[in-house]
Design a protein around this motif. Sequence first.
Motif, PDB file in Angstrom:
ATOM      1  N   GLU A  35       0.885  -1.119   0.182  1.00 34.29           N
ATOM      2  CA  GLU A  35       0.075   0.013  -0.143  1.00 34.29           C
ATOM      3  C   GLU A  35       1.006   1.153  -0.063  1.00 34.29           C
ATOM      4  OE1 GLU A  35      -3.710   0.274   2.375  1.00 34.29           O
ATOM      5  OE2 GLU A  35      -2.418   1.560   3.603  1.00 34.29           O
ATOM      6  N   PHE A  36       0.894   2.085  -1.014  1.00 32.49           N
ATOM      7  CA  PHE A  36       1.656   3.218  -1.243  1.00 32.49           C
ATOM      8  C   PHE A  36       1.345   4.395  -0.694  1.00 32.49           C
ATOM      9  CE2 PHE A  36       3.555   0.167  -4.129  1.00 32.49           C
ATOM     10  CZ  PHE A  36       5.143   0.217  -3.956  1.00 32.49           C
ATOM     11  N   THR A  37       1.708   4.860   0.315  1.00 32.25           N
ATOM     12  CA  THR A  37       0.972   6.006   1.120  1.00 32.25           C
ATOM     13  C   THR A  37       1.712   7.281   0.842  1.00 32.25           C
ATOM     14  OG1 THR A  37       2.585   5.546   2.935  1.00 32.25           O
ATOM     15  CG2 THR A  37       0.750   4.291   3.050  1.00 32.25           C
ATOM     16  N   HIS A  38       3.216   7.400   0.437  1.00 29.76           N
ATOM     17  CA  HIS A  38       3.616   8.821   0.405  1.00 29.76           C
ATOM     18  C   HIS A  38       4.748   8.781  -0.610  1.00 29.76           C
ATOM     19  CE1 HIS A  38       4.249  12.684   1.556  1.00 29.76           C
ATOM     20  NE2 HIS A  38       5.622  12.417   1.858  1.00 29.76           N
ATOM     21  N   THR A  39       4.828   9.865  -1.432  1.00 36.61           N
ATOM     22  CA  THR A  39       6.068   9.908  -2.162  1.00 36.61           C
ATOM     23  C   THR A  39       6.668  11.349  -1.694  1.00 36.61           C
ATOM     24  OG1 THR A  39       5.030   8.518  -3.894  1.00 36.61           O
ATOM     25  CG2 THR A  39       6.861  10.158  -4.579  1.00 36.61           C
ATOM     26  N   TRP A  40       7.817  11.539  -1.731  1.00 29.98           N
ATOM     27  CA  TRP A  40       8.459  12.732  -1.304  1.00 29.98           C
ATOM     28  C   TRP A  40       9.898  13.113  -2.071  1.00 29.98           C
ATOM     29  CZ3 TRP A  40      12.874  14.854   1.331  1.00 29.98           C
ATOM     30  CH2 TRP A  40      12.733  16.074   1.664  1.00 29.98           C
ATOM     31  N   VAL A  41       9.747  14.217  -2.674  1.00 27.72           N
ATOM     32  CA  VAL A  41      10.964  14.731  -3.393  1.00 27.72           C
ATOM     33  C   VAL A  41      11.368  15.848  -2.658  1.00 27.72           C
ATOM     34  CG1 VAL A  41      12.080  15.426  -5.480  1.00 27.72           C
ATOM     35  CG2 VAL A  41      10.588  13.425  -5.342  1.00 27.72           C
ATOM     36  N   PRO A  42      12.575  16.437  -2.395  1.00 28.16           N
ATOM     37  CA  PRO A  42      12.853  17.685  -2.007  1.00 28.16           C
ATOM     38  C   PRO A  42      12.579  18.790  -2.912  1.00 28.16           C
ATOM     39  CG  PRO A  42      14.860  15.813  -1.361  1.00 28.16           C
ATOM     40  CD  PRO A  42      13.685  15.434  -2.020  1.00 28.16           C
ATOM     41  N   GLU A  43      12.217  19.911  -2.437  1.00 30.09           N
ATOM     42  CA  GLU A  43      11.974  20.980  -3.226  1.00 30.09           C
ATOM     43  C   GLU A  43      12.910  21.374  -4.290  1.00 30.09           C
ATOM     44  OE1 GLU A  43      10.493  25.483  -3.019  1.00 30.09           O
ATOM     45  OE2 GLU A  43       9.814  24.173  -1.014  1.00 30.09           O
ATOM     46  N   LYS A  44      14.065  21.229  -3.971  1.00 33.85           N
ATOM     47  CA  LYS A  44      15.207  21.445  -4.960  1.00 33.85           C
ATOM     48  C   LYS A  44      15.292  20.626  -5.951  1.00 33.85           C
ATOM     49  CE  LYS A  44      18.366  24.065  -1.625  1.00 33.85           C
ATOM     50  NZ  LYS A  44      19.364  24.372  -1.151  1.00 33.85           N
ATOM     51  N   LEU A  45      14.854  19.426  -5.827  1.00 29.65           N
ATOM     52  CA  LEU A  45      14.904  18.474  -6.662  1.00 29.65           C
ATOM     53  C   LEU A  45      13.719  18.229  -7.654  1.00 29.65           C
ATOM     54  CD1 LEU A  45      16.688  15.630  -4.519  1.00 29.65           C
ATOM     55  CD2 LEU A  45      17.784  17.412  -6.167  1.00 29.65           C
ATOM     56  N   GLU A  46      12.602  18.790  -7.353  1.00 29.87           N
ATOM     57  CA  GLU A  46      11.565  19.010  -8.337  1.00 29.87           C
ATOM     58  C   GLU A  46      11.819  19.168  -9.588  1.00 29.87           C
ATOM     59  OE1 GLU A  46       8.651  21.364  -6.095  1.00 29.87           O
ATOM     60  OE2 GLU A  46       8.430  19.857  -4.480  1.00 29.87           O
ATOM     61  N   GLY A  47      10.878  18.625 -10.471  1.00 32.56           N
ATOM     62  CA  GLY A  47      10.862  18.755 -11.946  1.00 32.56           C
ATOM     63  C   GLY A  47      11.809  18.019 -12.607  1.00 32.56           C
ATOM     64  N   LYS A  48      12.477  17.121 -12.019  1.00 28.88           N
ATOM     65  CA  LYS A  48      13.585  16.384 -12.445  1.00 28.88           C
ATOM     66  C   LYS A  48      13.172  14.653 -12.747  1.00 28.88           C
ATOM     67  CE  LYS A  48      17.171  19.120 -10.675  1.00 28.88           C
ATOM     68  NZ  LYS A  48      18.552  19.099 -10.507  1.00 28.88           N
ATOM     69  N   ASP A  49      11.707  14.578 -12.789  1.00 27.68           N
ATOM     70  CA  ASP A  49      11.146  13.047 -12.678  1.00 27.68           C
ATOM     71  C   ASP A  49      11.572  12.246 -12.045  1.00 27.68           C
ATOM     72  OD1 ASP A  49       9.417  13.906 -15.079  1.00 27.68           O
ATOM     73  OD2 ASP A  49      11.093  13.784 -16.342  1.00 27.68           O
ATOM     74  N   ILE A  50      12.059  12.622 -10.968  1.00 27.58           N
ATOM     75  CA  ILE A  50      12.658  11.645  -9.673  1.00 27.58           C
ATOM     76  C   ILE A  50      11.338  10.895  -9.162  1.00 27.58           C
ATOM     77  CG2 ILE A  50      13.776  11.500  -7.269  1.00 27.58           C
ATOM     78  CD1 ILE A  50      15.368  13.989  -8.259  1.00 27.58           C
ATOM     79  N   ALA A  51      10.313  11.495  -8.966  1.00 27.11           N
ATOM     80  CA  ALA A  51       9.086  10.670  -8.301  1.00 27.11           C
ATOM     81  C   ALA A  51       8.711   9.727  -9.404  1.00 27.11           C
ATOM     82  CB  ALA A  51       8.251  11.788  -7.868  1.00 27.11           C
ATOM     83  N   SER A  52       8.633  10.090 -10.661  1.00 31.28           N
ATOM     84  CA  SER A  52       8.244   9.043 -11.590  1.00 31.28           C
ATOM     85  C   SER A  52       9.103   7.836 -11.598  1.00 31.28           C
ATOM     86  CB  SER A  52       7.781   9.737 -13.037  1.00 31.28           C
ATOM     87  OG  SER A  52       7.076  10.445 -13.223  1.00 31.28           O
ATOM     88  N   ALA A  53      10.516   8.211 -11.678  1.00 34.52           N
ATOM     89  CA  ALA A  53      11.346   7.095 -11.661  1.00 34.52           C
ATOM     90  C   ALA A  53      11.242   6.268 -10.227  1.00 34.52           C
ATOM     91  CB  ALA A  53      12.771   7.653 -11.577  1.00 34.52           C
ATOM     92  N   LEU A  54      11.243   6.760  -9.251  1.00 33.79           N
ATOM     93  CA  LEU A  54      10.759   5.975  -8.020  1.00 33.79           C
ATOM     94  C   LEU A  54       9.646   4.833  -8.021  1.00 33.79           C
ATOM     95  CD1 LEU A  54      11.443   8.728  -5.528  1.00 33.79           C
ATOM     96  CD2 LEU A  54      12.604   6.700  -5.573  1.00 33.79           C
ATOM     97  N   VAL A  55       8.441   5.887  -8.456  1.00 39.78           N
ATOM     98  CA  VAL A  55       7.296   4.972  -8.479  1.00 39.78           C
ATOM     99  C   VAL A  55       7.325   3.895  -9.731  1.00 39.78           C
ATOM    100  CG1 VAL A  55       4.624   4.929  -9.088  1.00 39.78           C
ATOM    101  CG2 VAL A  55       5.973   6.817  -7.450  1.00 39.78           C
TER     102      VAL A  55
END
Length: 87
Positions: A35-55
């Motif tokens: 059950e995926f509850t939270h995804t977090w990327v530091p503000e300075k790293l936003e916009g680099k597709d990091i969250a998508s890569a993680l998921v």
Amino acid sequence: MEYIITHNQKASRFETIVGGQVAYTEYTSVEGGLEFTHTWVPEKLEGKDIASALVKFAMDYARENNLKVIPVCPFVKAFLLKHTEYK
């Protein structure tokens, strides 16, 4: 850009370190799945597709291990709607 993503089972999350900062998608283990509850990327790293890569990494892990996915996290829900190959 490709990221080195690891499965931190102790912390129940998939994570990557970029520029010394940690980004992650976390889950709770449930019978037969995650059950995926939270995804977090530091503000300075936003916009680099990091969250998508993680998921994506997490969804591939779930598929490879025959685990069902329960998307509670809004980002994970949106990712799955956009990437129907994970249904």
